[in-house]
Design an enzyme around this catalytic site. Sequence first.
Site, mmCIF file in Angstrom:
data_model
loop_
_atom_site.group_PDB
_atom_site.id
_atom_site.type_symbol
_atom_site.label_atom_id
_atom_site.label_comp_id
_atom_site.label_asym_id
_atom_site.label_seq_id
_atom_site.Cartn_x
_atom_site.Cartn_y
_atom_site.Cartn_z
ATOM 1 N N HIS A 15 0.815 -1.210 0.000
ATOM 2 C CA HIS A 15 0.000 0.000 0.000
ATOM 3 C C HIS A 15 0.852 1.265 0.000
ATOM 4 C CE1 HIS A 15 -3.603 2.399 0.798
ATOM 5 N NE2 HIS A 15 -2.887 3.065 1.680
ATOM 6 N N HIS A 40 -10.220 2.602 -0.171
ATOM 7 C CA HIS A 40 -10.346 2.142 1.207
ATOM 8 C C HIS A 40 -11.200 0.878 1.180
ATOM 9 C CE1 HIS A 40 -9.834 3.756 5.523
ATOM 10 N NE2 HIS A 40 -8.655 3.740 4.928
#
Length: 764
Positions: free
Chosen positions: A59, A108
């Site tokens: 990420h 998200h």
Amino acid sequence: MSEAPGLDTVANATDSPDTPQPYAELGMPKDEYDRVREILGRRPTAAELAIYSVMWSEHCSYKSSKVHLRQFGEKAPENDSLLVGMGENAGVVDVGDGNAVTFKIESHNSPSFVEPHQGAATGVGGIVRDILTMGARPVAVMDALRFGPADADDTKRMLPGVTSGISFYGNCLGLPNIGGEIGFDQSYLGNPLVNALCIGVLKHEDIKLAQAPGPGNKVVLFGSTTGPDGIGGASVLASASFDEELESKRPSVQVGDPFMEKLLIECSLELYAKDMVVGIQDLGAAGVSCATTELAAGGTGGMNIQLDRVPLRDHRLTPEEILMSESQERMMAIVEPAKMADFLAVCDKWGILAAEIGEVTEVTPEEAERGGRLVMTWHGETVVDMPPRTASDEGPVYERPYARPESQDALQADDPAKLARPEGDAELREQLLKVLGAPGIGDPTWVTQQYDSYVRGDTVVSAPHDSGMIRISEDSDRGVALATDGNGRYTLLDPYTGTQLAFAEAFRNVSATGARPLAVTNCLNFGSPEDPGVMWQFAETTRGLADACQQLGTPVTGGNVSFYNQTGDVPINPTPVIGVLGVIDDVNTRLRSGFDTDGARVFLLGETRPEFGGSAWADVIHGHLGGLPPQVDLTAEAALGEVLASSAEQGLAAAAHDLSDGGLGVALAESALRGGRGLRVEVDGDAFTALFSESGARAIVAVEPGREEAFVALAAQHGVPVTQIGTVGGESLSVTHPNGVVEIGLDELRASYEAALPALMEGV
């Protein structure tokens, strides 16, 4: 001070090189752990391991995607509007008269699956802070959502929670939600996509960067206190798939406080206005780890941090937990010593807790050569001593193997031409109503009515029109339009072409409001990068987007990669969500998609071919996915965009709507319903192809009465095929074709269009 019990200091790490460490549990492979030891010349402390594990996670580091993302820079078109490109928190583009816009989209996904409301809410909060760190006032948000089948129990669990989280956070911040998209497909069952976009406005001279210059300057943490929420989120959620074994490793999801964020926004903007900040970074994924390493690496390369000065709401947190916490509503600023008192006074005025936790330091030439020096202490004991650039900029880079899946040939050979077509007008009518009412194509009002789209008073166009548009300031008529698009069916069939089709649709949506596309952001949602087939999809996607942006002169300003969107070994359909931003000089000339001018002539722009691979018709009517997606003609897309924007400027068009999912039939129905007027249309040739083909580079335009000749001349000037197909007026959609007539009353159209989501969510 003596060493605290259990505290892992640098001295302890040096003296106990063989102490076992939980690097694997933190998502770090053995070879990466060995590299950390090589960088440090010893084993890492627990705090250092925490930093490297989150900063080298997929990420944060983009370690599997960097080699492909470089194309966005290497193929970047010449564009004088780009003020800040990739590498900062968000891209910034010039929109004229000294004004600039910053925008970005991020995912998200996994947190929203774990806890839909808070996962989506904190997704909005995080992207808003990214925009804030650029020195801009956030002015609007958007979202792109994907769920499993609309009638699945898990979708009924997630969709209301995600929607409430987005609306709660955005509404509390006073930010209008001006558009986005929603889709449903089996591949997203258990793997929802929650992609949040924010846009901000600023002056050129107000741009802020994530850097820590000036030895002696203070490091200030301000905003919420630090707690245990989200600890390990970036490393675990974005570095491994969710299977039964990993279920127990899911970290707690961050908890958002939009009221605190609103205060933080106003406090930060006042600090910027008073020139009290020389560097700024928000705390999102990886928290203090990310903020300190990136600020230090972007500045002089030296920073001393006293972790025991970090304000906590749980005083049991260890140094490594403080470093990994992803508590929300926090910012880190670099402040000159002479301005510290005034800085703290502004924070106090807004009720914002602020703490000086360290300072920028000089580094020796030797330390600078190694990437600077970041030192962190805990009650006087050194727990971190490392080169910050090795965590933020010099992490591992993988050239993952990739290969076209063996199944791809069979998938593309499964041509929808073999599918049964509607026989007669009654079946054409029935199938048009069914496609129009399908979840993901039908009315999204059940979702969008929960958002405030007009707060702040600068919204010009919002959902369900082709793109959102806002006025950039109260004293100007200039505006910007934004659209997001993605089609996982197309991209599964052909990742290169499918990505260009997503880009082309967003480009077309922006043009259909009268704006001229200027720049691109993206959120690339894929399965595991360890799967060669997924990496082939990703490689083709980035190549396709880079080539398309190069050809149309729209640079990629930044974005996000989200891997590991899969359960077990079943990945989602590859879903690049492409956001396009355009500029319009006068928002009063903007176009909506509702055809509400009686007597206006309806024109079809573009060429229609029998293209049904990945189409809504094949999916909704037959549950089929196969063949090839529609062709891409970027030259035709650019010409169409120019005709649409010019027709708005010249007052030729009353309204316009692009053609995409569902083809001409769905576009006509939507424009009729949004305008509250019927349409009388006549098409040549095969009615089925005319109504359901999804050929690109097409739009329908309602032309002002008396301006038809000028409009046709404009289209001809740009080489865009143009056909007059009908007139606005009446109480039904009537499509005449060589073999009959398909006619549906507006009431029946509306009933089908509006029914799906409310019926599915009834009682939820």
